[in-house]
Design an enzyme around this catalytic site. Sequence first.
Site, short mmCIF file in Angstrom:
data_model
loop_
_atom_site.label_atom_id
_atom_site.label_comp_id
_atom_site.label_asym_id
_atom_site.label_seq_id
_atom_site.Cartn_x
_atom_site.Cartn_y
_atom_site.Cartn_z
N SER A 47 0.79 -1.24 0.00
CA SER A 47 0.00 0.00 0.00
C SER A 47 0.82 1.28 0.00
CB SER A 47 -0.96 0.02 1.19
OG SER A 47 -2.07 -0.82 0.93
N LYS A 50 -0.06 3.80 -2.67
CA LYS A 50 -1.04 4.87 -2.54
C LYS A 50 -0.39 6.25 -2.39
CE LYS A 50 -4.68 1.87 -0.68
NZ LYS A 50 -4.06 0.58 -0.41
N SER A 107 -6.50 3.03 4.23
CA SER A 107 -5.83 2.34 3.13
C SER A 107 -6.83 1.57 2.28
CB SER A 107 -4.74 1.40 3.66
OG SER A 107 -3.80 1.08 2.66
#
Length: 388
Positions: A47, A50, A107
């Site tokens: 993640s 992101k 997230s």
Amino acid sequence: MVAGAAIAALAAVFSGGASANPMVAVDVGSGRVIEHEQAFQRWYPASLTKLMTIYVVFKAVKSGQMSLQTPVTMSVHAAKEPPSKMYFKPGERFPLDSALKYLMVKSANDVAVAIGEAVSGTEEAFVGEMNATARQLGMNSTRFVNPHGLPGDGQYTTARDMALLAVALRREFPEFAHYFAYEGFTTGKKSYTNYNLLIGRFAGADGMKTGFICASGFNQVSSATRNGKTVVSVVLGAPSQETRAEESARLLHQGLTTTAWGGARLQSLAPYGEGRDRVTDISGEICNAKARAARYEGRDVEGKMVLNSPYLAKMTREPRLVQAPAGLPRANVEIALSRVPIPVPRPGGILAGQVEPFAASAFTAPANAGEVLPLAPGVPIPVPRPQI
């Protein structure tokens, strides 16, 4: 003692397994590298992806393409993404400001795709923009295949490249830095807290993002500011949430308390490391019963994580939450009643002294002769209806 035994168990699990974990710490102002190890080893970003997603969004907002109040719509495609997610139904809409909070704190993978579609029309087009931006920033060993970081063929990065991205975010978008520092948010119905264990526990911590998949282990990009000095750190492949937080805190503390160093600048750091172009997969060390048990053993009797770092304080208060409403605000339509004419009922008869209302018709005499228009030949002259 229990926590120490758990750390020893984790070390035993990883001994003889994966190579040393990639990490780097950088002073944002000067770009000087404070410490680094295996900084060019390709790794699954999870993640941390992101961070590039939000970079592309910030560019779109700064250019005027969209605003923080631009509606983001959950599409059928986006709603199908696996957790972590917000579980919005297709067709639900929310402002971009809320979407960015869902992205950075929760997230949320479904929101990541919905944001990409809002910016570029399709997920594929957005990923193309992510990769073009990576090239512009000099992230030469990074490739994205989606906007959230879930496992995908051909998706990888390095600690050095993630540090480049983190520094660019802090330098180019200071007005948006608060999105990385939220302790949590509430939608009004549910509340969520940040996975970043430094926020609220490390003095000056103000970001940035965590990530985890089995293949990558526990990743974290962190930032902290003290006395006008900002440092970012990148830790990849840690064996647990606690370990990545503790190592991140160590790197940040070193950077914030060191007055001078002679390291190379991040942009000019020369590539190194044998086998650095092969993407490391540590699934076997991370996602097995022994490793999971070792991670759990490090918790207290209530099952809460124990952080063994002199740089991390225990949070003795509830996390501070910001508002992140799900759904769009209703339009504020206000009617100024003072400007609405009050209808006057038409009288049923003729009152004393009142002139009878005059109704215009085909037989009404014109105000003056100049208003008389000649009738076209062949147009019948209307005959008045006789009074009965």
